[in-house]
Enzyme design. Structure first.
Site, PDB file in Angstrom:
ATOM      1  CB  CYS A  20      -0.952  -0.005   1.204  1.00 57.93           C
ATOM      2  SG  CYS A  20      -2.332  -1.149   0.979  1.00 57.93           S
TER       3      CYS A  20
ATOM      4  CG  ASP B  44      -9.361  -1.779   5.388  1.00 58.25           C
ATOM      5  OD1 ASP B  44      -9.936  -0.748   5.005  1.00 58.25           O
ATOM      6  OD2 ASP B  44      -8.852  -2.596   4.600  1.00 58.25           O
TER       7      ASP B  44
ATOM      8  CG  ASP C 215      -6.314  -2.573  -2.431  1.00 53.95           C
ATOM      9  OD1 ASP C 215      -5.303  -2.212  -3.063  1.00 53.95           O
ATOM     10  OD2 ASP C 215      -6.682  -2.042  -1.367  1.00 53.95           O
TER      11      ASP C 215
ATOM     12  CB  SER D 228     -18.438   8.661   2.427  1.00 48.49           C
ATOM     13  OG  SER D 228     -18.531   7.301   2.020  1.00 48.49           O
ATOM     14  CB  SER D 229     -12.959   8.706   1.470  1.00 55.12           C
ATOM     15  OG  SER D 229     -12.814   9.857   0.691  1.00 55.12           O
ATOM     16  CG  ASP D 230     -17.318   3.798   3.818  1.00 58.01           C
ATOM     17  OD1 ASP D 230     -16.598   2.979   4.418  1.00 58.01           O
ATOM     18  OD2 ASP D 230     -18.324   4.332   4.302  1.00 58.01           O
ATOM     19  CG  ASP D 231     -12.908   0.878   4.370  1.00 62.82           C
ATOM     20  OD1 ASP D 231     -11.722   1.197   4.233  1.00 62.82           O
ATOM     21  OD2 ASP D 231     -13.567   1.114   5.400  1.00 62.82           O
TER      22      ASP D 231
ATOM     23  CB  SER E 109      -3.553 -11.814 -16.641  1.00 56.53           C
ATOM     24  OG  SER E 109      -3.847 -12.525 -17.838  1.00 56.53           O
TER      25      SER E 109
END
Length: 341
Positions: free
Chosen positions: A14, A222, A64, A44-47, A136
């Site tokens: 990260c 997180d 991610d 809201s920049s949530d996960d 890929s």
């Protein structure tokens, strides 16, 4: 190429994320389309996003991926998968399916890719999900992650900004994996420190999530690339602030030593620059500041809970194998969003 020739990017895990300042400026320009069933979007920049399907079921979606931060491809696959799956748990959801995201050099030994995907697949299975496909592309460097779909009751979503004044803040994993991974890349990390960092990064947040869902949770996220302080800043975006007791924050011990030696990441400095005017440090401790700004890969859950539940929650969390702690509280809005004592 052999396995030992795997090419790692300069910023693995990260730490490779775009900085929060750059990202926020880009997201502000994206047109917003109203849909009453989109319960959580990017505003809201949530996960993860949450889309309502029925009165009882909503779909949780996230993805991610990033470059390696460890030398072993199989371990990297496990870490990348655990990190991607974490967003589902941060929303209070249940993992259902996952898709591989792969960037891989055409000339590299495909056994390396096989090891990465095997590690990721095992974590999806551990999460109770099904690996159902993927995509890929050829690239100059290795990158891997997952697109994950989960489900949740629309009335039981953990938003990241639902904190209430009086809430206690719990962190379920130790900090410092970014600093330790940086030290390891230049040969300065001890074997013991790197083993602790890998154990933390490979551990699913599933187990902590199963505990906290029994209690009165008001907000959850997180801790990943934007650091503890960056993600906490998103949590107190409303009419409140947070006070952190730095002596209660769990971290891997060697991270403090490496921070003192300036084995730091560029991502941590981006976090510091972005948050500079939002945080008041009442401590004179550079190393601790760096730990709090340190970008985490597959970090723990940061949870705002009813203070009446704290003792019971901690009794259960302490049965898990990673250090955790009650690190602070939510207070009425102050001049600064976060105060570190």
């Amino acid at each position: 190429m052999s396995k030992k020739d795997i090419v790692f990017c300069k910023g693995g895990g990260c730490t490779a994320k775009l900085g929060p300042g750059v990202l926020s400026r880009v997201l502000e320009r994206i047109p917003k389309k109203y849909d009453e069933n989109l319960l959580i979007g990017f505003e809201s920049s949530d996960d993860a996003s949450v889309y309502k399907l029925t009165d009882d079921i909503a779909m949780v979606q996230t993805l991610d991926f990033f470059p390696p931060m460890v030398d072993d491809p199989y371990t990297f696959g496990k870490i990348a998968a655990a990190n991607a799956l974490s967003d589902i748990y941060a929303m209070g959801g249940e993992v259902k399916t996952a898709l591989n995201i792969v960037c891989f050099p055409e000339q590299m030994d495909l056994n390396i890719l096989g090891d990465i995907i095997q590690g990721g697949s095992e974590k999806v299975t551990e999460a109770g999900g099904v690996l159902s496909g993927g995509h890929s592309i050829m690239d100059q460097d290795v990158k891997y992650g997952l697109s994950v779909t989960g489900i949740i009751n629309p009335n039981k979503i953990y938003q990241n900004n639902g904190c209430k004044v009086g809430d206690k803040l719990i962190l379920t994993k130790p900090l410092g994996v970014g600093i330790i991974s940086t030290a390891n890349r230049v040969g300065e990390a001890s074997k013991e420190a790197m083993e602790q960092a890998i154990e933390s990064m490979c551990t699913l947040n599933k187990y902590a999530a199963e505990i906290i869902r029994k209690y009165d949770v008001h907000a959850c996220t997180d801790v990943t690339g934007f650091s503890l302080l960056g993600h906490l800043n998103e949590m107190v975006a409303g009419d409140c602030s947070a006070v952190i007791d730095s002596t209660k924050v769990p971290y891997i011990k060697e991270a403090r030593d490496y921070a003192k030696e300036f084995l730091l990441t560029a991502a941590a400095q981006r976090n510091r620059n972005y948050l500079e005017d939002k945080i008041l440090f009442n401590i004179d401790d550079f190393a601790m500041e760096e730990i709090l700004f340190d970008p985490q890969t597959s970090g723990g859950l940061l949870v705002a809970v009813n203070p009446d539940d704290v003792d019971d929650i901690m009794k259960e969390l302490n049965t898990l194998k990673l250090p955790c702690g009650v690190i602070g509280k939510v207070v009425e809005a102050k001049e600064h969003k976060i105060i570190v004592d």
